[in-house]
Design a protein around this motif. Structure first.
Motif, PDB file in Angstrom:
ATOM      1  N   ALA A 171       4.219  23.228  13.067  1.00  0.00           N
ATOM      2  CA  ALA A 171       5.491  22.581  12.879  1.00  0.00           C
ATOM      3  C   ALA A 171       6.668  23.514  13.515  1.00  0.00           C
ATOM      4  O   ALA A 171       6.295  24.584  14.029  1.00  0.00           O
ATOM      5  CB  ALA A 171       5.615  22.700  11.035  1.00  0.00           C
ATOM      6  N   PHE A 172       7.620  22.741  13.675  1.00  0.00           N
ATOM      7  CA  PHE A 172       8.635  23.476  14.581  1.00  0.00           C
ATOM      8  C   PHE A 172       9.817  23.319  14.056  1.00  0.00           C
ATOM      9  O   PHE A 172      10.492  22.332  13.459  1.00  0.00           O
ATOM     10  CB  PHE A 172       8.832  22.556  15.926  1.00  0.00           C
ATOM     11  CG  PHE A 172       7.482  22.480  16.725  1.00  0.00           C
ATOM     12  CD1 PHE A 172       7.216  23.426  17.705  1.00  0.00           C
ATOM     13  CD2 PHE A 172       6.521  21.768  16.135  1.00  0.00           C
ATOM     14  CE1 PHE A 172       5.786  23.213  18.304  1.00  0.00           C
ATOM     15  CE2 PHE A 172       5.230  21.716  16.938  1.00  0.00           C
ATOM     16  CZ  PHE A 172       5.019  22.431  17.887  1.00  0.00           C
ATOM     17  N   ARG A 173      10.950  24.269  13.984  1.00  0.00           N
ATOM     18  CA  ARG A 173      12.111  24.429  13.281  1.00  0.00           C
ATOM     19  C   ARG A 173      13.028  25.441  14.402  1.00  0.00           C
ATOM     20  O   ARG A 173      12.669  26.472  14.598  1.00  0.00           O
ATOM     21  CB  ARG A 173      12.212  25.057  11.953  1.00  0.00           C
ATOM     22  CG  ARG A 173      11.547  24.107  10.907  1.00  0.00           C
ATOM     23  CD  ARG A 173      11.796  24.765   9.605  1.00  0.00           C
ATOM     24  NE  ARG A 173      10.635  24.102   8.768  1.00  0.00           N
ATOM     25  CZ  ARG A 173      10.512  24.374   7.397  1.00  0.00           C
ATOM     26  NH1 ARG A 173      11.233  25.269   6.695  1.00  0.00           N
ATOM     27  NH2 ARG A 173       9.580  23.777   6.613  1.00  0.00           N
ATOM     28  N   ASN A 174      14.136  24.775  14.757  1.00  0.00           N
ATOM     29  CA  ASN A 174      14.912  25.520  15.387  1.00  0.00           C
ATOM     30  C   ASN A 174      15.761  26.384  14.731  1.00  0.00           C
ATOM     31  O   ASN A 174      17.027  26.052  14.676  1.00  0.00           O
ATOM     32  CB  ASN A 174      15.931  24.405  16.277  1.00  0.00           C
ATOM     33  CG  ASN A 174      15.929  24.680  17.694  1.00  0.00           C
ATOM     34  OD1 ASN A 174      15.867  25.904  18.270  1.00  0.00           O
ATOM     35  ND2 ASN A 174      16.360  23.978  18.667  1.00  0.00           N
ATOM     36  N   MET A 192      15.876  20.242  14.066  1.00  0.00           N
ATOM     37  CA  MET A 192      14.648  19.743  14.377  1.00  0.00           C
ATOM     38  C   MET A 192      14.662  19.696  16.068  1.00  0.00           C
ATOM     39  O   MET A 192      15.637  19.432  16.539  1.00  0.00           O
ATOM     40  CB  MET A 192      14.614  18.182  13.784  1.00  0.00           C
ATOM     41  CG  MET A 192      14.303  18.150  12.450  1.00  0.00           C
ATOM     42  SD  MET A 192      13.504  16.704  12.077  1.00  0.00           S
ATOM     43  CE  MET A 192      14.929  15.708  11.861  1.00  0.00           C
ATOM     44  N   PHE A 193      13.417  19.917  16.385  1.00  0.00           N
ATOM     45  CA  PHE A 193      13.503  19.819  18.166  1.00  0.00           C
ATOM     46  C   PHE A 193      13.307  18.260  18.179  1.00  0.00           C
ATOM     47  O   PHE A 193      12.556  17.680  17.690  1.00  0.00           O
ATOM     48  CB  PHE A 193      12.337  20.516  18.565  1.00  0.00           C
ATOM     49  CG  PHE A 193      12.232  22.015  18.743  1.00  0.00           C
ATOM     50  CD1 PHE A 193      12.882  22.520  19.808  1.00  0.00           C
ATOM     51  CD2 PHE A 193      11.941  22.731  17.627  1.00  0.00           C
ATOM     52  CE1 PHE A 193      12.962  24.030  19.831  1.00  0.00           C
ATOM     53  CE2 PHE A 193      12.006  24.226  17.709  1.00  0.00           C
ATOM     54  CZ  PHE A 193      12.228  24.852  18.519  1.00  0.00           C
ATOM     55  N   LYS A 194      14.335  17.907  19.557  1.00  0.00           N
ATOM     56  CA  LYS A 194      14.341  16.578  19.596  1.00  0.00           C
ATOM     57  C   LYS A 194      13.548  16.519  21.022  1.00  0.00           C
ATOM     58  O   LYS A 194      13.839  17.230  21.730  1.00  0.00           O
ATOM     59  CB  LYS A 194      15.843  16.541  19.966  1.00  0.00           C
ATOM     60  CG  LYS A 194      16.293  15.161  19.765  1.00  0.00           C
ATOM     61  CD  LYS A 194      17.775  15.217  20.082  1.00  0.00           C
ATOM     62  CE  LYS A 194      18.722  14.018  19.292  1.00  0.00           C
ATOM     63  NZ  LYS A 194      20.036  14.031  19.477  1.00  0.00           N
ATOM     64  N   THR A 195      13.032  15.290  21.130  1.00  0.00           N
ATOM     65  CA  THR A 195      12.450  14.833  22.487  1.00  0.00           C
ATOM     66  C   THR A 195      12.645  13.483  22.577  1.00  0.00           C
ATOM     67  O   THR A 195      13.372  12.727  21.781  1.00  0.00           O
ATOM     68  CB  THR A 195      11.082  15.287  22.760  1.00  0.00           C
ATOM     69  OG1 THR A 195      10.604  15.144  24.060  1.00  0.00           O
ATOM     70  CG2 THR A 195      10.137  14.618  21.555  1.00  0.00           C
ATOM     71  N   TYR A 196      11.891  12.911  23.706  1.00  0.00           N
ATOM     72  CA  TYR A 196      12.249  11.487  24.141  1.00  0.00           C
ATOM     73  C   TYR A 196      10.752  10.994  24.306  1.00  0.00           C
ATOM     74  O   TYR A 196      10.259  11.588  24.911  1.00  0.00           O
ATOM     75  CB  TYR A 196      12.936  11.217  25.221  1.00  0.00           C
ATOM     76  CG  TYR A 196      14.460  11.659  24.950  1.00  0.00           C
ATOM     77  CD1 TYR A 196      15.410  10.809  24.652  1.00  0.00           C
ATOM     78  CD2 TYR A 196      14.802  12.860  25.470  1.00  0.00           C
ATOM     79  CE1 TYR A 196      16.667  11.307  24.139  1.00  0.00           C
ATOM     80  CE2 TYR A 196      16.130  13.528  25.283  1.00  0.00           C
ATOM     81  CZ  TYR A 196      17.147  12.490  24.839  1.00  0.00           C
ATOM     82  OH  TYR A 196      18.304  12.978  24.430  1.00  0.00           O
ATOM     83  N   VAL A 197      10.473   9.692  23.494  1.00  0.00           N
ATOM     84  CA  VAL A 197       9.280   8.916  23.924  1.00  0.00           C
ATOM     85  C   VAL A 197       9.155   8.185  25.144  1.00  0.00           C
ATOM     86  O   VAL A 197      10.004   7.354  24.875  1.00  0.00           O
ATOM     87  CB  VAL A 197       8.666   8.629  22.544  1.00  0.00           C
ATOM     88  CG1 VAL A 197       7.501   7.814  22.870  1.00  0.00           C
ATOM     89  CG2 VAL A 197       8.596   9.423  21.494  1.00  0.00           C
ATOM     90  N   GLY A 198       8.570   8.363  26.053  1.00  0.00           N
ATOM     91  CA  GLY A 198       8.797   7.544  27.315  1.00  0.00           C
ATOM     92  C   GLY A 198       9.665   8.393  28.174  1.00  0.00           C
ATOM     93  O   GLY A 198      10.384   9.109  27.885  1.00  0.00           O
ATOM     94  N   PRO A 199       9.746   7.947  29.365  1.00  0.00           N
ATOM     95  CA  PRO A 199      10.192   8.778  30.495  1.00  0.00           C
ATOM     96  C   PRO A 199      11.557   8.479  30.383  1.00  0.00           C
ATOM     97  O   PRO A 199      12.394   9.095  31.086  1.00  0.00           O
ATOM     98  CB  PRO A 199       9.546   8.036  31.712  1.00  0.00           C
ATOM     99  CG  PRO A 199       9.286   6.439  31.265  1.00  0.00           C
ATOM    100  CD  PRO A 199       8.818   6.665  29.953  1.00  0.00           C
TER     101      PRO A 199
END
Length: 551
Positions: free
Chosen positions: A198-201, A148-155
């Motif tokens: 949708a996204f898959r690494n 799964m592609f990971k990210t962060y919500v907020g700075p």
RNA sequence: GCGAGCGUAGCUCAGCCUGGUAGAGCAUCACGUUGCCAACGUGAGUGUCGAGGGUUCGAAUCCCUUCGCUCGCUCCA
């Protein structure tokens, strides 16, 4: 039936896609990025057409399906409930000697060892772990593979605000199940359809756009009554043959009939956009392949040029769509993880239940109880709690309550586009009077999906009357369909250009249109892409004639 | 991620071995021409030879790294 195209033609197809503007590599001027693709002018039109046809067929033209468009980033809790956080992050390792790859935890387990983590959370092999293939101990260190592609919500980047790009669109449908059902004023059985990215690494993106890291899905989650409820209301659950369309939905259908219905509905859809049944393949997942909660899954395959042949030389195909019978697993998981009820109340069931003989009630109660208990136990709920919960659930059934089961036809848009492109691709060798032969290319798209519906061409561009009339015809058709006007080069070259774009019809404004033969005034030459045949049509009838064929 | 091969104009490719600052065909654009299936004429544009670094007086060419593509392994809930 046409022979499946070979891998050599794949290279030519890729080349034509770029040359004509169907598909480009993403970020090409910076060297590209693996697993990402852009659609050019023709590809964008093709894809829009396909998605719109799916949307119309699956939602607008049905009473029992509503639409949804959810966000790509959702609460990470959704992916815990769905199981993606666990199953998408297996530690992997490679053997440097024999080059085989293993799941590190399984490799250890096979040798009676256990994979451990150090203080930093890094995976460590216990001493003596070796390759089960060649006995070498020269293994790469175990690396977590998160698909799964990971990210962060907020700075702020911290573990507390990790979020994921959705690896499938389905979970949003389950999460919004209650809201949609109420606002759309639907009752089970009904479905929710969605189209989205949708996204898959993926470990290895391969086969052109077939396995991309960013892709689009068209998914339907169709919610049905559990078989026990159907049986309570209608006395028995009807089953249908495993081949052929079972016809219009009936109230006494159980999951098996609904599943078969959706497989056949989807095949009809593919046939309706030009993929003949002979170009498709089917794979019914075996008991070993099925996820523990799934009742059945039929993959609808397409015979791509890169598809492998089996030992008998037959092409099986690669997956376009999976039609899965997923029991009540998904909604149950979200009910457990969110603590929110996902069940529905069915008045018909409540009333029918009261009229059942005691033995029948007990039989249905027991079967529903067993199913619920099996699900809960498999999901890691301890035996006593599972028994209690299953008892509550079965008591609920007797009062008209149940968690709906689901049939999931889930299709990949980009795979379908690739299937349509490879299916449409046709080479013809043409030999002229002087014996010189050349290969011409025709993209034989079904008119419903073709990026350009009609080419409008003045016979000659140095005759202002022809050009003016052609522009008028173009403007007449433009509000209704994608029209391409072309006056460059010779008429033959323009036909050839439209053949490569897959335009099913060309309209030529010639001297007869202007009234050289008075009886032909305001008629045009209509030329068919696939056989080059021509006929004459009145301009006044042109729009309706075309609309009848492209819709 | 591992191994092998490949990367030169929009596309297909030559040149690379044996270093001397780039070519063909098709395509594209303009003008002319063209009375129905890639006709023709004239003219035009296009590449930091995938990127970065090294060797060299000089690199598309030799070396290293990296990115991308293809194939095999692996993965594909």
């Amino acid at each position: 039936m046409a022979e499946p195209k070979t891998n050599e033609s794949m290279e030519k197809i890729v080349s034509l896609c770029k040359r004509r503007g169907f598909i480009f590599q993403s970020s090409e001027i910076y060297g590209g990025i693996n697993g990402f693709w852009d659609y050019g002018p023709l590809g964008a039109e093709l894809k829009r057409n396909v998605k719109e046809l799916w949307w119309n067929t699956m939602t607008r033209e049905r009473e029992d399906v509503a639409g949804l468009e959810a966000t790509i980033i959702m609460s990470p809790a959704i992916w815990k409930a769905s199981g993606h956080v666990d199953t998408f992050s297996d530690p992997m390792c490679d053997c440097r000697k024999c080059k085989k790859r293993f799941r590190a935890d399984q490799l250890c387990e096979d040798q009676g060892l256990a994979l451990t983590k150090d203080a930093n959370g890094k995976f460590i092999f216990p001493a003596g772990t070796k390759c089960t293939n060649c006995e070498s101990t020269d293994l790469t260190e175990p690396r977590p593979f998160n698909l799964m592609f990971k990210t962060y919500v907020g700075p702020v980047e911290s573990e507390d605000n990790v979020a994921y790009l959705r690896p499938e669109t389905a979970q949003a449908i389950f999460a919004q199940f209650k809201n949609v059902m109420e606002t759309a004023r639907q009752k089970v059985p009904f479905g929710i359809g969605q189209i989205g990215k949708a996204f898959r690494n993926e470990v290895t993106p391969r086969n052109y756009t077939f396995r991309s890291r960013e892709f689009e899905q068209m998914e339907l989650e169709f919610f049905i009554k559990p078989d026990e409820a159907v049986e309570a209301i209608h006395g028995s659950v009807v089953t249908v043959p495993e081949t052929g369309h079972p016809g219009e939905p009936q109230p006494n259908w159980g999951w098996q009939a609904w599943h078969q219905y959706w497989v056949e509905e989807r095949v009809r859809f593919y046939e309706g956009i030009g993929l003949a049944r002979a170009t498709l393949g089917f794979h019914r997942q075996t008991a070993e392949e099925l996820a523990h909660y799934a009742r059945a899954c039929v993959d609808i395959l397409f015979k791509f040029p890169f598809s492998k042949r089996d030992e008998n030389g037959n092409v099986k195909g690669d997956e376009l769509e999976g039609v899965a019978a997923r029991s009540d697993f998904d909604l149950s998981q979200h009910a457990r993880f969110s603590g929110k009820p996902m069940g529905v109340f069915d008045d018909e069931l409540r009333q029918a239940w009261g009229k059942l003989p005691k033995e029948k009630q007990d039989d249905l109660w027991r079967r529903y109880y067993e199913n619920r208990k099996r699900y809960l136990t498999k999901s890691g709920v301890e035996a006593e709690a599972a028994g209690k919960q299953a008892t509550d659930d079965a008591n609920g059934l007797a009062k008209g309550q149940y968690i709906p089961h689901v049939i999931e036809p889930s299709a990949g848009v980009d795979r379908l586009i690739l299937a349509l492109i490879t299916n449409a691709y046709t080479e013809t060798v043409k030999t002229d009077d002087k014996g010189k032969s050349e290969t011409i290319y025709t993209m034989k798209f079904h008119p419903r999906v073709a990026p350009i519906k009609v080419g409008v061409l003045p016979l000659l561009k140095n005759k202002p009357e022809l050009v003016a009339k052609a522009v008028a015809v173009r403007d007449l058709l433009r509000p209704w369909m994608n029209v391409y006007y072309d006056d460059g080069g010779s008429i033959g070259k323009r036909y050839a250009r439209q053949d490569e774009a897959g335009t099913p019809f060309c309209v030529t404004i010639d001297f007869d249109t202007l009234g050289e033969k008075p009886e032909l005034l305001d008629t045009v030459t209509l030329r068919y892409r696939d056989d080059g045949k021509q006929e004459r049509l009145k301009i006044s009838e042109l729009r309706d004639w075309l609309l009848a064929r492209i819709r």
